[in-house]
Design a protein around this motif. Sequence first.
Motif, PDB file in Angstrom:
ATOM      1  N   TYR A 140       0.835  -1.198  -0.104  1.00  0.00           N
ATOM      2  CA  TYR A 140       0.434  -0.252   0.068  1.00  0.00           C
ATOM      3  C   TYR A 140       0.946   1.138  -0.039  1.00  0.00           C
ATOM      4  CZ  TYR A 140       1.121   0.501   5.431  1.00  0.00           C
ATOM      5  OH  TYR A 140       1.807   0.648   6.515  1.00  0.00           O
ATOM      6  N   TYR A 141       0.386   2.328  -0.307  1.00  0.00           N
ATOM      7  CA  TYR A 141       0.873   3.359  -0.606  1.00  0.00           C
ATOM      8  C   TYR A 141       0.353   4.190   1.050  1.00  0.00           C
ATOM      9  CZ  TYR A 141       2.537   1.364  -4.825  1.00  0.00           C
ATOM     10  OH  TYR A 141       3.205   0.976  -5.457  1.00  0.00           O
ATOM     11  N   CYS A 142       1.108   5.257   1.648  1.00  0.00           N
ATOM     12  CA  CYS A 142       0.292   6.417   2.489  1.00  0.00           C
ATOM     13  C   CYS A 142       0.642   8.080   1.301  1.00  0.00           C
ATOM     14  CB  CYS A 142       0.423   6.671   3.642  1.00  0.00           C
ATOM     15  SG  CYS A 142       0.631   5.690   4.836  1.00  0.00           S
ATOM     16  N   ILE A 143      -1.070   8.178   1.063  1.00  0.00           N
ATOM     17  CA  ILE A 143      -1.557   9.786   0.116  1.00  0.00           C
ATOM     18  C   ILE A 143      -1.561  10.949   1.133  1.00  0.00           C
ATOM     19  CG2 ILE A 143      -1.886  10.577  -1.624  1.00  0.00           C
ATOM     20  CD1 ILE A 143      -0.529   8.038  -2.049  1.00  0.00           C
ATOM     21  N   ARG A 144      -0.365  11.832   1.483  1.00  0.00           N
ATOM     22  CA  ARG A 144      -0.302  12.953   1.623  1.00  0.00           C
ATOM     23  C   ARG A 144      -1.721  13.752   1.617  1.00  0.00           C
ATOM     24  NH1 ARG A 144       5.399  12.991   0.669  1.00  0.00           N
ATOM     25  NH2 ARG A 144       4.687  14.449  -1.240  1.00  0.00           N
ATOM     26  N   ALA A 145      -2.649  14.005   2.849  1.00  0.00           N
ATOM     27  CA  ALA A 145      -3.420  14.647   2.800  1.00  0.00           C
ATOM     28  C   ALA A 145      -3.606  16.336   2.519  1.00  0.00           C
ATOM     29  CB  ALA A 145      -4.179  15.329   3.737  1.00  0.00           C
ATOM     30  N   THR A 146      -1.901  16.487   2.522  1.00  0.00           N
ATOM     31  CA  THR A 146      -1.827  18.309   1.460  1.00  0.00           C
ATOM     32  C   THR A 146      -1.790  17.845  -0.542  1.00  0.00           C
ATOM     33  OG1 THR A 146       0.248  17.523   1.537  1.00  0.00           O
ATOM     34  CG2 THR A 146      -0.529  18.886   3.338  1.00  0.00           C
ATOM     35  N   GLU A 147      -1.961  16.536  -0.617  1.00  0.00           N
ATOM     36  CA  GLU A 147      -1.835  16.670  -1.864  1.00  0.00           C
ATOM     37  C   GLU A 147      -2.929  16.205  -2.303  1.00  0.00           C
ATOM     38  OE1 GLU A 147       1.363  13.450  -2.726  1.00  0.00           O
ATOM     39  OE2 GLU A 147       3.127  15.069  -2.734  1.00  0.00           O
ATOM     40  N   ILE A 148      -3.818  16.058  -1.452  1.00  0.00           N
ATOM     41  CA  ILE A 148      -5.396  15.930  -2.412  1.00  0.00           C
ATOM     42  C   ILE A 148      -6.254  16.622  -1.922  1.00  0.00           C
ATOM     43  CG2 ILE A 148      -7.098  13.976  -1.435  1.00  0.00           C
ATOM     44  CD1 ILE A 148      -5.354  12.281  -0.089  1.00  0.00           C
ATOM     45  N   GLN A 149      -7.217  17.400  -2.641  1.00  0.00           N
ATOM     46  CA  GLN A 149      -8.374  17.531  -3.065  1.00  0.00           C
ATOM     47  C   GLN A 149      -9.943  17.361  -3.533  1.00  0.00           C
ATOM     48  OE1 GLN A 149      -6.786  21.391  -2.626  1.00  0.00           O
ATOM     49  NE2 GLN A 149      -9.256  21.637  -2.822  1.00  0.00           N
ATOM     50  N   SER A 150     -10.759  18.378  -3.286  1.00  0.00           N
ATOM     51  CA  SER A 150     -11.833  17.661  -3.316  1.00  0.00           C
ATOM     52  C   SER A 150     -12.306  18.396  -4.086  1.00  0.00           C
ATOM     53  CB  SER A 150     -13.169  17.480  -2.627  1.00  0.00           C
ATOM     54  OG  SER A 150     -14.695  17.290  -2.438  1.00  0.00           O
ATOM     55  N   ARG A 157      -5.185  25.002  -7.431  1.00  0.00           N
ATOM     56  CA  ARG A 157      -3.543  24.670  -6.369  1.00  0.00           C
ATOM     57  C   ARG A 157      -2.678  25.200  -7.630  1.00  0.00           C
ATOM     58  NH1 ARG A 157      -4.165  20.649  -2.415  1.00  0.00           N
ATOM     59  NH2 ARG A 157      -2.339  20.779  -2.676  1.00  0.00           N
ATOM     60  N   ASN A 158      -1.997  25.684  -7.178  1.00  0.00           N
ATOM     61  CA  ASN A 158      -0.534  25.985  -8.301  1.00  0.00           C
ATOM     62  C   ASN A 158       0.911  25.304  -8.198  1.00  0.00           C
ATOM     63  OD1 ASN A 158       0.161  27.715  -6.526  1.00  0.00           O
ATOM     64  ND2 ASN A 158      -0.709  30.062  -8.326  1.00  0.00           N
ATOM     65  N   LEU A 159       2.356  25.776  -8.564  1.00  0.00           N
ATOM     66  CA  LEU A 159       3.198  25.370  -8.159  1.00  0.00           C
ATOM     67  C   LEU A 159       3.289  23.565  -7.686  1.00  0.00           C
ATOM     68  CD1 LEU A 159       4.626  28.332  -6.992  1.00  0.00           C
ATOM     69  CD2 LEU A 159       4.689  27.387  -9.380  1.00  0.00           C
ATOM     70  N   VAL A 160       2.745  22.890  -8.543  1.00  0.00           N
ATOM     71  CA  VAL A 160       2.553  21.528  -8.449  1.00  0.00           C
ATOM     72  C   VAL A 160       3.481  20.059  -8.868  1.00  0.00           C
ATOM     73  CG1 VAL A 160       1.284  21.859  -6.235  1.00  0.00           C
ATOM     74  CG2 VAL A 160       0.054  21.082  -8.768  1.00  0.00           C
ATOM     75  N   VAL A 191      -5.618  22.474 -16.376  1.00  0.00           N
ATOM     76  CA  VAL A 191      -4.998  22.533 -15.852  1.00  0.00           C
ATOM     77  C   VAL A 191      -3.638  22.992 -17.166  1.00  0.00           C
ATOM     78  CG1 VAL A 191      -3.476  19.919 -15.404  1.00  0.00           C
ATOM     79  CG2 VAL A 191      -5.904  19.769 -15.417  1.00  0.00           C
ATOM     80  N   GLU A 192      -3.232  23.112 -16.449  1.00  0.00           N
ATOM     81  CA  GLU A 192      -1.321  23.736 -17.247  1.00  0.00           C
ATOM     82  C   GLU A 192      -0.570  23.527 -16.598  1.00  0.00           C
ATOM     83  OE1 GLU A 192      -0.706  28.531 -19.354  1.00  0.00           O
ATOM     84  OE2 GLU A 192      -1.962  28.205 -18.357  1.00  0.00           O
ATOM     85  N   LYS A 274       9.977  16.060 -13.617  1.00  0.00           N
ATOM     86  CA  LYS A 274       8.958  16.655 -12.685  1.00  0.00           C
ATOM     87  C   LYS A 274      10.151  18.439 -12.194  1.00  0.00           C
ATOM     88  CE  LYS A 274       7.010  13.552 -11.377  1.00  0.00           C
ATOM     89  NZ  LYS A 274       5.939  13.183 -11.389  1.00  0.00           N
ATOM     90  N   SER A 275      10.590  18.267 -13.333  1.00  0.00           N
ATOM     91  CA  SER A 275      11.327  20.166 -13.037  1.00  0.00           C
ATOM     92  C   SER A 275      10.226  21.448 -13.566  1.00  0.00           C
ATOM     93  CB  SER A 275      12.405  20.497 -14.058  1.00  0.00           C
ATOM     94  OG  SER A 275      11.746  20.114 -15.471  1.00  0.00           O
ATOM     95  N   HIS A 276       9.004  20.535 -14.010  1.00  0.00           N
ATOM     96  CA  HIS A 276       7.888  21.558 -14.446  1.00  0.00           C
ATOM     97  C   HIS A 276       6.872  20.988 -12.952  1.00  0.00           C
ATOM     98  CE1 HIS A 276       8.385  20.859 -18.874  1.00  0.00           C
ATOM     99  NE2 HIS A 276       9.721  21.438 -18.321  1.00  0.00           N
ATOM    100  N   ASN A 277       6.213  22.394 -13.269  1.00  0.00           N
ATOM    101  CA  ASN A 277       5.004  22.510 -12.278  1.00  0.00           C
ATOM    102  C   ASN A 277       3.552  22.668 -12.678  1.00  0.00           C
ATOM    103  OD1 ASN A 277       4.357  25.068 -12.165  1.00  0.00           O
ATOM    104  ND2 ASN A 277       7.002  25.057 -10.740  1.00  0.00           N
ATOM    105  N   MET A 278       2.641  22.653 -12.520  1.00  0.00           N
ATOM    106  CA  MET A 278       1.187  22.860 -13.081  1.00  0.00           C
ATOM    107  C   MET A 278       0.721  23.737 -12.266  1.00  0.00           C
ATOM    108  SD  MET A 278       0.007  18.672 -13.020  1.00  0.00           S
ATOM    109  CE  MET A 278      -0.169  17.738 -11.375  1.00  0.00           C
ATOM    110  N   GLU A 279      -1.162  24.241 -12.705  1.00  0.00           N
ATOM    111  CA  GLU A 279      -1.583  24.714 -12.212  1.00  0.00           C
ATOM    112  C   GLU A 279      -2.744  24.162 -12.466  1.00  0.00           C
ATOM    113  OE1 GLU A 279      -2.274  28.955 -11.333  1.00  0.00           O
ATOM    114  OE2 GLU A 279      -2.878  29.068 -13.250  1.00  0.00           O
ATOM    115  N   ILE A 280      -4.095  24.013 -11.418  1.00  0.00           N
ATOM    116  CA  ILE A 280      -5.163  23.213 -11.366  1.00  0.00           C
ATOM    117  C   ILE A 280      -5.593  23.689 -10.562  1.00  0.00           C
ATOM    118  CG2 ILE A 280      -6.357  20.371 -11.537  1.00  0.00           C
ATOM    119  CD1 ILE A 280      -3.679  19.076 -11.350  1.00  0.00           C
ATOM    120  N   LYS A 281      -7.265  24.036 -11.833  1.00  0.00           N
ATOM    121  CA  LYS A 281      -8.317  25.448 -11.155  1.00  0.00           C
ATOM    122  C   LYS A 281      -9.548  24.631 -11.346  1.00  0.00           C
ATOM    123  CE  LYS A 281      -5.634  29.649 -12.186  1.00  0.00           C
ATOM    124  NZ  LYS A 281      -5.705  30.458 -12.081  1.00  0.00           N
TER     125      LYS A 281
END
Length: 404
Positions: A140-150, A157-160, A191-192, A274-281
């Motif tokens: 299994y894996y433990c997913i950090r709560a800070t990486e989860i969005q409803s 969320r940007n710079l992720v 998503v950009e 992984k050197s890129h980040n994205m913005e999801i709205k």
Amino acid sequence: MKAALVFLMPPLLLVKVFSNELTHGRCYGWQMDITCSSSDKIFPLLVMVGAKPESKGCPDIMTLNANSTFERSCCTYDQESCYFPYSNLDASVTNTYFENCIGRSNCTWPIARLDIRSYDQRTCNSSIYPESTTFMVLHYYCIRATEIQSISSSFSRNLVTTLHITAQNYSDNNSTSTGIGMIRDPVTCSVEVSDCSGRVNVTGLDVRLVKVDSACKQTLTFLEDGKNSTIDCSRNSNFGAVHLFLSTTSYFMFVYIDNHTGGYLWLKFETVDKSHNMEIKCGENQSQPKRQCNTVNGTSVNTMTSLMNTEKPQSSVELAVIVSVVIIASITIACIAGVVYLKKRRPEKLSHLWDILLKICCKKYTNTIRPNVRRIEVRERSSEQPSTEVSKSSVKANLTFSMS
């Protein structure tokens, strides 16, 4: 009492979605008890069962805290173990551990066992191993709560580089999860990626969309570069991580439509580089692309960079050819303009100019072309002389006529 379980499972194909895989082993007679720290969430990847050779002396049923030596050696996998995926003819039984652990911070469920004789005897020879499995291991894996969005509410969320999006809340404390509460209006998200060459991979960690009769009541559609790709009930993952979408440009949108309660949706968005980040709205915050990128053969590139690369010669040879063509064209245009001017303003200079141009540009054709030019010149001069003047040829002709 041994459960009447039969192993029937095809070779497993797994999508690698994490690098921090955890394992938790327990012996038959115990509970499978998994806990992630804080409010992090469990994603169960694989449930395995196994047994140690009978020569190891591991008990058929292990009593918790009865023998610490056996607990350390008998309840986990090693190279001597008979080890294979847990499965049952009844899929609801097979999925018990997934259903009771996925998306929760902790889960507890009794350990089940399988009849080893139903498995491949080349791996689990019944003359070496006991009749039934004696331990279970959950990967299994433990997913950090800070990486989860409803997705049920608007967010930005940007710079992720990684973001998990869910459409439901999973219940803790072994209570039954009701799944997705109906979202009456379609949810649109953008998503950009931070770079025009950036790409995003979308993995479905839990895709269990609801079907009523023959109609799928929940859909997920990706929109990119004028094309769309729809995920419906036929793509349900059955508790396995599945690849859903890989962008071909740095910007795309997706729309979630929900016309029924229940069902589950857990998506993982991750930049390929992984050197890129994205913005999801999502919801009211979704937006149009910030960067002016265009698509070349399915690849997103910066518009200005594309124009610069298009205008820039690829080599010194190409540059020389271009310069030569421009020079020749300029000379040709100048010559034509000069001829037109002389013909209209100073026709007497035209013959001289023709001689010069023919010697320079068409030397080998001069002797052939010049007589024609001379004849044209004589006709033009004849037409310009007054009618009272008589050419030598005309006088000679008249004399001949009179003498006759």
